[in-house]
Design a protein around this motif. Sequence first.
Motif, PDB file in Angstrom:
ATOM      1  N   UNK A 106      -4.268 -14.648  10.611  1.00 28.40           N
ATOM      2  CA  UNK A 106      -4.209 -13.730   9.486  1.00 28.40           C
ATOM      3  C   UNK A 106      -3.203 -12.629   9.789  1.00 28.40           C
ATOM      4  N   UNK A 107      -2.260 -12.443   8.878  1.00 31.25           N
ATOM      5  CA  UNK A 107      -1.253 -11.412   9.058  1.00 31.25           C
ATOM      6  C   UNK A 107      -1.361 -10.410   7.921  1.00 31.25           C
ATOM      7  N   UNK A 108      -1.345  -9.124   8.242  1.00 32.80           N
ATOM      8  CA  UNK A 108      -1.365  -8.135   7.172  1.00 32.80           C
ATOM      9  C   UNK A 108      -0.098  -8.238   6.341  1.00 32.80           C
ATOM     10  N   UNK A 109      -0.205  -7.933   5.075  1.00 29.62           N
ATOM     11  CA  UNK A 109       0.968  -7.981   4.210  1.00 29.62           C
ATOM     12  C   UNK A 109       1.937  -6.883   4.608  1.00 29.62           C
ATOM     13  N   UNK A 110       3.193  -7.063   4.251  1.00 29.32           N
ATOM     14  CA  UNK A 110       4.207  -6.072   4.592  1.00 29.32           C
ATOM     15  C   UNK A 110       4.062  -4.835   3.717  1.00 29.32           C
ATOM     16  N   UNK A 111       4.421  -3.703   4.319  1.00 31.78           N
ATOM     17  CA  UNK A 111       4.490  -2.493   3.518  1.00 31.78           C
ATOM     18  C   UNK A 111       5.686  -2.602   2.578  1.00 31.78           C
ATOM     19  N   UNK A 112       5.692  -1.790   1.564  1.00 33.86           N
ATOM     20  CA  UNK A 112       6.789  -1.836   0.602  1.00 33.86           C
ATOM     21  C   UNK A 112       8.112  -1.518   1.294  1.00 33.86           C
ATOM     22  N   UNK A 113       8.081  -0.586   2.249  1.00 38.61           N
ATOM     23  CA  UNK A 113       9.304  -0.208   2.958  1.00 38.61           C
ATOM     24  C   UNK A 113       9.828  -1.359   3.808  1.00 38.61           C
ATOM     25  N   UNK A 114       8.925  -2.038   4.536  1.00 37.14           N
ATOM     26  CA  UNK A 114       9.337  -3.170   5.366  1.00 37.14           C
ATOM     27  C   UNK A 114       9.828  -4.322   4.503  1.00 37.14           C
ATOM     28  N   UNK A 115       9.194  -4.518   3.347  1.00 38.39           N
ATOM     29  CA  UNK A 115       9.606  -5.594   2.456  1.00 38.39           C
ATOM     30  C   UNK A 115      11.036  -5.366   1.956  1.00 38.39           C
ATOM     31  N   UNK A 116      11.348  -4.122   1.590  1.00 40.99           N
ATOM     32  CA  UNK A 116      12.704  -3.819   1.122  1.00 40.99           C
ATOM     33  C   UNK A 116      13.717  -3.965   2.254  1.00 40.99           C
TER      34      UNK A 116
END
Length: 332
Positions: A268-278
């Motif tokens: 299980x991996x936590x979803x990316x933050x919006x900043x990391x996704x960008x």
Amino acid sequence: MLKAAGVSQEQEAVYRLLVTAGGATAEDIARRTGVSRADSTSVLESLVLQGLASHTDGTPRVCRAVPPDVALLPRIKHTADALDVARAQADRLLEEYRETMRRHDAGQLLEVITGAEALRQRLRQIQTDAREELLWFCRAQYVAMPSGTNTEEYEALARGVRYRVLYEKALFDDEGAVDNVVAGVRAGEIARAVPWLPLRLAIADRSVGIFPLVPGGPHGSPDQPTTALVRDRNLLSALVALFESYWENAVPLHLSETGDLATDDTETHPSLSQADSKLLSLLVAGVADKAIASQKGLSRRTVQRRIQNLMERAGAGTRMQLAWQAARRGWL
């Protein structure tokens, strides 16, 4: 005893007398060794010329031993250095000889191995001889080494040989295969999985490789396996490049907290933050670190640190692999 330092047996005997006696004349040496005075004088003069002894100016001359650390150790070191140079030159000459033989005899390029038992022996031998690294393609349905019988791997791992092993996913359906992979990873093997591998392959120290000439296994020839052992550098370079291309896009395998075999798909991996996704989107789009830093109002070092964190979360060794893993995980 001192022959390696360029000291003859007669010289060594006289030098030892000088060491124990503190000093001696040619007549003393002749009396204690039983040789003629002329021979004793000759040996003493040779010791003086070689820097192993010194003498007084009086008559008769008294010779004394030069301390062994001054007289012998530099000579021994010089001999050892010369042997190292000679050994390196011999290795180069051997490689040149092999290259010449390969150019004139195609049979020198590879050795054909026929039969499962002969193949097993060669696979064991190259692992026993390995000193640095083994690269391995493991396909489903063994040909020569049943799952769990490769004890040479554990011995090699124990003495510091690095194993990078790529497993075809269908292999995990073989009986005992999962337990065998778990044992290998626990012993230090670096393992990854891919959907499919093009061939069976083992490469030791990037200097010797084994691969099939006639496909074996459940979908290959029903006859005895026929494989090739190759030492040709050009062919080995191509095989290593093939391995690295598959390794680059493979899924890392590791042990879960319960000791079971796991891939990133099963964790299980936590979803990316919006900043990391960008940031990841810009990276995959090919935007340079400096431009990302300028656009996001960050320092270049901060951008690089965040990219490194993403690579660690994805189990990626390179940025290219990070992009591939990000696509698989739905991070983009």
